[in-house]
Design an enzyme around this catalytic site. Structure first.
Site, PDB file in Angstrom:
ATOM      1  N   LYS A 167       0.818  -0.956  -0.342  1.00 18.04           N
ATOM      2  CA  LYS A 167       0.087   0.817   0.306  1.00 18.04           C
ATOM      3  C   LYS A 167       0.819   0.905   0.094  1.00 18.04           C
ATOM      4  O   LYS A 167       0.380   2.374   0.403  1.00 18.04           O
ATOM      5  CB  LYS A 167      -1.157  -0.089   1.102  1.00 18.04           C
ATOM      6  CG  LYS A 167      -1.572  -0.999   1.192  1.00 18.04           C
ATOM      7  CD  LYS A 167      -2.448  -2.261   0.540  1.00 18.04           C
ATOM      8  CE  LYS A 167      -3.168  -1.186  -1.010  1.00 18.04           C
ATOM      9  NZ  LYS A 167      -3.447  -1.897  -2.192  1.00 18.04           N
ATOM     10  N   HIS A 216       7.589  -8.052  -2.677  1.00 23.06           N
ATOM     11  CA  HIS A 216       7.175  -7.764  -1.539  1.00 23.06           C
ATOM     12  C   HIS A 216       8.029  -8.006  -0.191  1.00 23.06           C
ATOM     13  O   HIS A 216       7.476  -8.366   0.932  1.00 23.06           O
ATOM     14  CB  HIS A 216       5.544  -7.766  -0.666  1.00 23.06           C
ATOM     15  CG  HIS A 216       4.447  -6.975  -1.438  1.00 23.06           C
ATOM     16  ND1 HIS A 216       4.731  -5.450  -1.464  1.00 23.06           N
ATOM     17  CD2 HIS A 216       3.161  -6.874  -1.468  1.00 23.06           C
ATOM     18  CE1 HIS A 216       3.473  -4.923  -1.863  1.00 23.06           C
ATOM     19  NE2 HIS A 216       3.183  -6.008  -1.970  1.00 23.06           N
ATOM     20  N   SER A 219      -4.698   2.774   4.157  1.00 24.40           N
ATOM     21  CA  SER A 219      -5.264   1.818   2.981  1.00 24.40           C
ATOM     22  C   SER A 219      -5.048   0.598   2.909  1.00 24.40           C
ATOM     23  O   SER A 219      -5.571  -0.360   2.606  1.00 24.40           O
ATOM     24  CB  SER A 219      -3.883   2.441   2.202  1.00 24.40           C
ATOM     25  OG  SER A 219      -3.723   2.151   0.563  1.00 24.40           O
TER      26      SER A 219
HETATM   27  P1  A3P Z   1      -5.282   4.957  -1.238  1.00 26.25           P
HETATM   28  O1  A3P Z   1      -5.644   3.563  -0.286  1.00 26.25           O
HETATM   29  O2  A3P Z   1      -4.613   5.245  -0.028  1.00 26.25           O
HETATM   30  O3  A3P Z   1      -6.042   5.346  -1.849  1.00 26.25           O
HETATM   31  P2  A3P Z   1       0.469  -0.352  -4.129  1.00 26.25           P
HETATM   32  O4  A3P Z   1       0.010  -0.505  -5.231  1.00 26.25           O
HETATM   33  O5  A3P Z   1       1.525  -0.390  -3.172  1.00 26.25           O
HETATM   34  O6  A3P Z   1      -1.169  -1.444  -3.040  1.00 26.25           O
HETATM   35  O7  A3P Z   1      -0.212   1.645  -3.029  1.00 26.25           O
HETATM   36  C1  A3P Z   1      -1.954   1.894  -3.147  1.00 26.25           C
HETATM   37  C2  A3P Z   1      -1.739   2.614  -2.756  1.00 26.25           C
HETATM   38  O8  A3P Z   1      -1.667   3.496  -4.656  1.00 26.25           O
HETATM   39  C3  A3P Z   1      -3.908   3.251  -2.904  1.00 26.25           C
HETATM   40  O9  A3P Z   1      -3.923   4.364  -1.928  1.00 26.25           O
HETATM   41  C4  A3P Z   1      -4.095   3.476  -4.555  1.00 26.25           C
HETATM   42  O10 A3P Z   1      -4.738   4.185  -4.298  1.00 26.25           O
HETATM   43  C5  A3P Z   1      -2.385   4.369  -4.607  1.00 26.25           C
HETATM   44  N1  A3P Z   1      -2.511   4.909  -5.930  1.00 26.25           N
HETATM   45  C6  A3P Z   1      -2.132   3.965  -6.763  1.00 26.25           C
HETATM   46  N2  A3P Z   1      -2.412   4.354  -8.356  1.00 26.25           N
HETATM   47  C7  A3P Z   1      -2.071   5.694  -7.809  1.00 26.25           C
HETATM   48  C8  A3P Z   1      -1.746   6.785  -9.119  1.00 26.25           C
HETATM   49  N3  A3P Z   1      -1.436   6.477 -10.280  1.00 26.25           N
HETATM   50  N4  A3P Z   1      -1.234   7.718  -8.384  1.00 26.25           N
HETATM   51  C9  A3P Z   1      -1.655   8.478  -6.755  1.00 26.25           C
HETATM   52  N5  A3P Z   1      -1.864   6.814  -5.934  1.00 26.25           N
HETATM   53  C10 A3P Z   1      -2.255   5.703  -6.622  1.00 26.25           C
END
Ligand code: A3P
Length: 288
Positions: free
Chosen positions: A42, A101, A131
């Site tokens: 996340k 991860h 998140s």
């Molecule tokens: P939130 O849950 O706070 O919205 P991961 O990809 O490591 O699982 O991280 C997920 C987080 O990155 C989520 O945060 C998601 O919305 C955010 N995220 C994914 N794509 C994104 C983008 N293009 N720009 C900004 N945030 C993004």
């Protein structure tokens, strides 16, 4: 508990990362021109993977084919060892971009042996916790957690969540790689603040010189909204996600923790943070 949960070197993992898959990760054959994107869950890893992928492949036929995320930027240690899948991801067009991860000590041995480049993404851990909570609720491989935010907060602080303690995870990477010129440390908050600058930083790190219009196009194609709607980048067919509970591309901003943390949790967090990582040398922006 999560399905198939067990501990590897003290880190909680589930059936999606079984012991044989973790062993295959350690032994995974890398090429010198591979790039690995590592992050605690996340932290904005999906976004970073797409940025790295486009920096390396923008405008190519391979990229235009719109291959789904699982094949353009595959997660090396996904599932039990499946020879066919491993062969498939081994054969994707180079330079390959991989997700992991794994904690620092579980990374492929060849990472160091072959001087493979790696990007590590930090995100402020209060937003990571929030998140992760929503992700735990919607994801069957994490048990579709039915508990409350406060219960999840306690689990997160105790490191009793998949991939272990955020504090240990990021500190081990930092300690191991902070002086390594083959590793680029990025911060989610910086990427939000300066999206184009982050594209350039990644390009520079990977030795690519991108035209301004290409940078601009990458920024457009990796905006939160575009990625949320895009076939190739969204996890469109992942059967264990229930996006009615919480979407995978959820909010994508800085500071959502303020809508979840109680005053007491925030004080508790700041105290633990000060004790555990304040001296580390990396610099987290909590959006305060
Ligand atoms: P939130 O849950 O706070 O919205 P991961 O990809 O490591 O699982 O991280 C997920 C987080 O990155 C989520 O945060 C998601 O919305 C955010 N995220 C994914 N794509 C994104 C983008 N293009 N720009 C900004 N945030 C993004």
């Amino acid at each position: 508990t999560i399905p198939g949960q067990y501990y590897l070197d003290g880190v909680l993992l589930g059936s999606y990362n079984p012991p044989d898959g973790m062993k295959a990760l350690r032994e995974f054959d890398l090429f010198e021109d591979d790039c690995i994107v590592a992050a605690y869950p996340k932290s904005g890893q999906t976004w970073t993977l797409e940025l790295v992928y486009l920096v390396l492949h923008h405008g190519t036929a391979y990229e235009r084919e719109n291959t789904a995320r699982d094949m353009r930027t595959p997660w090396i240690e996904w599932g039990p060892v499946d020879e066919e899948r491993l062969r498939n991801i081994s054969n994707i067009p180079r330079p390959r971009v991989f997700k992991t991860h794994a904690i620092a000590k579980h990374l492929p041995v060849q990472l160091r042996e072959k001087n493979v480049k790696m990007v590590f993404v930090f995100r402020n851990p209060k937003d990571v916790a929030v998140s992760y909570y929503h992700f735990y609720r919607m994801n069957a491989v994490l048990s579709r957690f039915p508990g409350t935010w406060s219960q999840f907060y306690e689990m997160f602080m105790a490191g009793n969540v998949a991939h272990g303690s955020w504090f240990d995870y990021v500190q081990e990477y930092w300690r191991e790689f902070k002086d390594d010129k083959n590793v680029l440390f990025l911060y989610y908050e910086d990427m939000v603040k300066d999206h184009a600058g982050s594209v350039r930083k990644i390009a520079n790190f990977l030795g690519r010189n991108l035209r301004d219009d290409v940078v601009e196009d990458i920024v457009k194609r990796t905006s939160f909204k575009t990625m949320k709607d895009n076939f190739a980048t969204r996890a469109h067919k992942i059967p264990f996600f229930d996006e009615n509970i919480s979407p995978f591309f959820r909010k994508g901003n800085v500071g959502d923790w303020k809508n979840h943390f109680t005053v007491r949790q925030n004080e508790d967090f700041d105290r633990v943070y000060a004790e555990k990582v304040a001296e580390s040398g990396f610099c987290i922006d909590f959006g305060e």
